[in-house]
Design an enzyme around this catalytic site. Structure first.
Site, PDB file in Angstrom:
ATOM      1  N   GLN A   1       0.863  -1.191   0.000  1.00 19.41           N
ATOM      2  CA  GLN A   1       0.000   0.000   0.000  1.00 19.41           C
ATOM      3  C   GLN A   1       0.898   1.240   0.000  1.00 19.41           C
ATOM      4  O   GLN A   1       1.588   1.511   0.982  1.00 19.41           O
ATOM      5  CB  GLN A   1      -0.847  -0.040   1.264  1.00 19.41           C
TER       6      GLN A   1
ATOM      7  N   SER B   1       1.593   6.724   2.282  1.00 23.73           N
ATOM      8  CA  SER B   1       2.359   7.747   3.019  1.00 23.73           C
ATOM      9  C   SER B   1       3.502   8.325   2.203  1.00 23.73           C
ATOM     10  O   SER B   1       4.136   7.621   1.415  1.00 23.73           O
ATOM     11  CB  SER B   1       2.944   7.151   4.290  1.00 23.73           C
TER      12      SER B   1
ATOM     13  N   SER C   1       5.354  -0.865   3.865  1.00 22.37           N
ATOM     14  CA  SER C   1       5.627  -2.207   4.401  1.00 22.37           C
ATOM     15  C   SER C   1       5.689  -3.218   3.261  1.00 22.37           C
ATOM     16  O   SER C   1       4.829  -3.223   2.372  1.00 22.37           O
ATOM     17  CB  SER C   1       4.524  -2.627   5.372  1.00 22.37           C
TER      18      SER C   1
ATOM     19  N   GLU D   1      -9.423  -1.583   6.618  1.00 27.70           N
ATOM     20  CA  GLU D   1      -8.509  -1.630   7.765  1.00 27.70           C
ATOM     21  C   GLU D   1      -9.322  -1.690   9.067  1.00 27.70           C
ATOM     22  O   GLU D   1      -8.958  -2.360  10.015  1.00 27.70           O
ATOM     23  CB  GLU D   1      -7.633  -0.380   7.747  1.00 27.70           C
TER      24      GLU D   1
ATOM     25  N   GLU E   1      -2.259  10.534  18.564  1.00 26.10           N
ATOM     26  CA  GLU E   1      -2.872  11.879  18.557  1.00 26.10           C
ATOM     27  C   GLU E   1      -4.067  11.926  17.599  1.00 26.10           C
ATOM     28  O   GLU E   1      -5.112  12.500  17.932  1.00 26.10           O
ATOM     29  CB  GLU E   1      -1.842  12.944  18.144  1.00 26.10           C
TER      30      GLU E   1
END
Ligand SMILES: Cc1cc2nc3c(=O)[nH]c(=O)nc-3n(C[C@H](O)[C@H](O)[C@H](O)COP(=O)(O)OP(=O)(O)OC[C@H]3O[C@@H](n4cnc5c(N)ncnc54)[C@H](O)[C@@H]3O)c2cc1C
Length: 406
Positions: free
Chosen positions: A128, A131, A163, A246, A377
Site C-alpha cells: 500500500q 504515506s 511495508s 482496515e 494523537e
C-alpha cells in the site's frame, strides 16, 4: 450482550480449529530464530496456498471474486483460531486485507480477473503506497504526481514507510492528478507494477534490526489507464475503501506482546532491589495488576466491536480506543518487563534467552505500533470529535486549491 458463539459460529470455529490442528502443527511454537526474508516469503506462500485450498482465504469476499461469501464473524473466528499458532500470514495482511478489496471494488472486471485470483492464492504480493515524507496523518497532502500521456499515466514522486515493498509484485498508489483543486479532490489511484522501470525500493533499517518497510521512488513510471482505480480525481473516495477495510480488522494485542502472565513469570524469577522475589514488592504487584486490568479492558472493548459485527453493524469508535490502549499498554509493559530483567534484558546475539529476546522485540516494535494505522494523537482527535462531540480539528487548507495552500 452475549459473548458466546452462536451454534453456527461454534461449528465454524470447531471446523477451523480441527483444520489448523492438522495443518499448522509445525507453527505451534514460534521459530527459535527469526526467519530470513527468503525463508519467510517461501513459508508465507506455502501457507497461503494451503489456506486457499481449504477455503480459509477471502472469507468475507464475494464468491464472484474467489471468496467464501461469509460474514465478518467467520473471518474473525478463523483469525482468532489461527492466532493460536505462529503461522506466517503477515506478508498478505496489507494486500488481502486492504489492497485487493479496493481493486475489486473500483477496478474493471478484466482487472479483477487478472489480479484477484493470483493474490488470493498467494502467488503475488501487494503493498500500500499511501504515506509520503510530508503526508502521513494528512494523507490528502500527498505530492506524488501522475500526468496523463495518451492511454498511459506517468508517475513521479516518493512514498515512504511502505511495508513489504521489497517483497511485493504490485501496489496501490495514491497520486495527485490535479493540483489546482482542493487537496481531497485532485487525487487518483492506480495499480502499479513494483518491478516496472523507474520504481526504486530502498529498505529502511529499523532499531529492532529488521527492515520491514521502505522508501519507494517513482521516476517516470508508466501505468496504463486500464490500471486506474475509480474515476480521475476520485482517489480520495477510493483510498477510503482501503481504510474502511482496515477498520474491519478487529485486532487485539499482538501475539508477542507481553501481558500480566509474562510479567508474573518474570517477577517470580528475579530479585527486587531490596531483596526477595520481585513479585513480593508492592510496586511490582501494582504494575502487574494494572496490566491485568488493561488486558481485560482491551478484551471487553473488542467484544463490543464483535457484538456490533454480529448484529450486522460496523464497529464504531471503540476501535480507536482499543488501538490507543493496546499500543500504549504494549510499550509500557515491555518497558517494565525489561526493567525487571535488568541487564539480561539486553539481548544482542542469537544465543540470548529467547523469551527475553521476544520482550526486547516487543519493546522496540511498540513505538511503531503507536504510529501505524493512525497515530495516538490522530485517534484521540477521532475519539474527541466522534465520541465526545468536541469541536473539530482546525483544517484551514481543506477548501483551498492544493497549489495555493501549499
Ligand atoms: C510499522 C509501520 C508500518 C507502516 N506501513 C505503511 C504502509 O505499508 N503503507 C503506507 O502508506 N504507510 C505506512 N506507514 C506509515 C503510517 O501510515 C504513517 O507513519 C502515519 O500515518 C503517520 O504519518 P507520519 O509518519 O507522516 O506522521 P505525521 O502525520 O507527520 O505526524 C507527526 C506527529 O504529529 C502528530 N499530528 C499530525 N497531525 C496532527 C493533528 N491534526 N493533531 C494532532 N497531532 C497531529 C502525529 O500524531 C505525530 O505524532 C507505516 C508506519 C509504521 C509505523
Amino acid at each position: 450482550m452475549d459473548f458466546n458463539d452462536t451454534p453456527q459460529e461454534a461449528e465454524y470455529r470447531a471446523k477451523a480449529r480441527a483444520w489448523l490442528e492438522d495443518n499448522a502443527a509445525e507453527y505451534r511454537e514460534p521459530p527459535e530464530t527469526a526467519w530470513k526474508l527468503d525463508e519467510f516469503i517461501q513459508r508465507s506462500k506455502a501457507w497461503q496456498a494451503k489456506k486457499f485450498a481449504a477455503g480459509y482465504t477471502g472469507i468475507t469476499w464475494p464468491k464472484a471474486f474467489g471468496g467464501q461469501g461469509l460474514g465478518p464473524m467467520q473471518s474473525i473466528i478463523y483469525g482468532q483460531e489461527e492466532s493460536r499458532f505462529h503461522a506466517p500470514s503477515g506478508l498478505y495482511s496489507i494486500g488481502l486485507g486492504m489492497c485487493i478489496p479496493t481493486v475489486f471494488t473500483h477496478g474493471s472486471a478484466e482487472i479483477a480477473e487478472r489480479y484477484v485470483p493470483k493474490a488470493l492464492v498467494g502467488d503475488e504480493v501487494w503493498c500500500q503506497l499511501f504515506s509520503e515524507p510530508s503526508a502521513g496523518s494528512d494523507l490528502a497532502g500527498i505530492r506524488t504526481r501522475a500526468v496523463q500521456d495518451g492511454d498511459e499515466w506517468v508517475i513521479d514522486g516518493q512514498k515512504v514507510w511502505t511495508s513489504f515493498a521489497h517483497a511485493s509484485d504490485y501496489g496501490i498508489v495514491v497520486t495527485r492528478t490535479d493540483p489546482s483543486v482542493p487537496k481531497h479532490k485532485g487525487l487518483t489511484m492506480f495499480i502499479v507494477d513494483m518491478k516496472a522501470p523507474g520504481v526504486e525500493v530502498r529498505g529502511i533499517k529499523q532499531m529492532s534490526g529488521g527492515s520491514d518497510f521502505n522508501e519507494v521512488f517513482f521516476t517516470g513510471v508508466r501505468v496504463k489507464d486500464t490500471h486506474r482505480l475509480g474515476d480521475v480525481g476520485n482517489g480520495w473516495k477510493v483510498a477510503l475503501t482501503t481504510l474502511m477495510h482496515e477498520r474491519l480488522a478487529v485486532g487485539g494485542k499482538p501475539r508477542h506482546a507481553p501481558g500480566y502472565e509474562t510479567l508474573m513469570k518474570l517477577a517470580r524469577g528475579v530479585e527486587a532491589p531490596v531483596g526477595g522475589p520481585a513479585i513480593e514488592a508492592g510496586d511490582v504487584r501494582q504494575r502487574i495488576a494494572q496490566s491485568y486490568i488493561n488486558d481485560q479492558g482491551i478484551k471487553l472493548t473488542q467484544m463490543r466491536a464483535l457484538s456490533a459485527l454480529s448484529r450486522g453493524q460496523m464497529p464504531g469508535p471503540e476501535q480507536s480506543i482499543s488501538k490507543v490502549v493496546v499500543a500504549k499498554t504494549m510499550q509500557e509493559m515491555a518497558s517494565f518487563a525489561l526493567d525487571l530483567a535488568g541487564g539480561d534484558g539486553f539481548v544482542t546475539g542469537a544465543d540470548g534467552d529467547p523469551e527475553l529476546a521476544k520482550l526486547q522485540g516487543s519493546y522496540l516494535g511498540a513505538a511503531g505500533l503507536r504510529i501505524a494505522g493512525g497515530t495516538d494523537e490522530i485517534l484521540r482527535n477521532i475519539i474527541a470529535e466522534r465520541v465526545l462531540g468536541l469541536p473539530g480539528d482546525l483544517r484551514p487548507d481543506k477548501d483551498k486549491p492544493f497549489n495555493a495552500a501549499a
